[in-house]
Design an enzyme around this catalytic site. Structure first.
Site, short mmCIF file in Angstrom:
data_model
loop_
_atom_site.label_atom_id
_atom_site.label_comp_id
_atom_site.label_asym_id
_atom_site.label_seq_id
_atom_site.Cartn_x
_atom_site.Cartn_y
_atom_site.Cartn_z
N SER A 110 0.84 -1.19 0.00
CA SER A 110 0.00 0.00 0.00
C SER A 110 0.87 1.24 0.00
O SER A 110 1.93 1.27 0.64
CB SER A 110 -0.90 0.02 1.24
OG SER A 110 -1.59 1.24 1.32
N TYR B 215 -2.41 -0.07 10.19
CA TYR B 215 -2.35 -0.40 8.76
C TYR B 215 -0.97 -0.08 8.20
O TYR B 215 -0.32 -0.92 7.57
CB TYR B 215 -3.44 0.35 8.01
CG TYR B 215 -3.54 -0.01 6.54
CD1 TYR B 215 -4.10 -1.22 6.16
CD2 TYR B 215 -3.07 0.86 5.56
CE1 TYR B 215 -4.20 -1.56 4.82
CE2 TYR B 215 -3.16 0.54 4.22
CZ TYR B 215 -3.73 -0.68 3.85
OH TYR B 215 -3.82 -1.01 2.52
#
Length: 168
Positions: free
Chosen positions: A142, A155
């Protein structure tokens, strides 16, 4: 070129679903893995409606036994060969750091990092025995690993090491 045999984790929705459908459209035999059987069945139905071959394999990527069982089913479906693993399983909850609890942190570690590790480790052991060329592993990271956003500590912290794991 022979038909590719592909395993996609997190394949029930989002990027994983799109990846599974794209591989199927290109003629691959696709095993779609995720926790939710209803979503998996829907993706496999789409694959088969388009003339492809798909298998739904329920898998919790953060659980070693679940990964082993799903890979076993995948290998039965693919004739014992895995050409490509695409790890797309992931979880993301935005929580202010001061309100982040251990359960949320652990869930991110289990799915985003440990899950990627367990699936890659299992795939590598299979692919090393395959000749010629072994196979390919694609780990979905990501941009948040490098450009964190407010509330994204678990995250970001679990996506950043995916790059290092993949390079290793």
């Amino acid at each position: 070129m022979s038909q590719l045999r592909v395993l996609v984790t997190g394949g029930g929705r989002g990027i994983g679903r799109d990846v599974a459908l794209r591989f199927a459209r290109e003629g691959a035999k696709v095993v779609v893995a995720a926790r939710s059987s209803g979503e998996l069945d829907a993706v496999v139905a789409e694959i088969e409606a388009a003339g492809g071959e798909g298998l739904a394999a329920q898998m919790n990527v953060g659980d070693y036994g679940s990964v082993e069982a799903a890979v076993y089913r995948a290998l039965q479906f693919t004739g014992g060969v895995l050409d490509v693993l695409v790890s797309c399983a992931g979880v993301r909850e935005n929580v202010p750091f001061t309100k982040l609890d251990l359960a949320t942190w652990s869930r991110h570690v289990d799915v985003n990092l440990t899950g990627c590790f367990l699936c890659a480790q299992r795939a590598v052991s299979l692919m090393k025995r395959q000749q010629p060329g072994g196979g390919r592993i694609i780990n979905n990271g990501s941009i948040s690993a490098y450009v964190p956003r407010p509330g994204s500590a678990p995250y970001t912290a679990t996506k950043h090491p995916i790059s290092g794991l993949t390079k290793t």
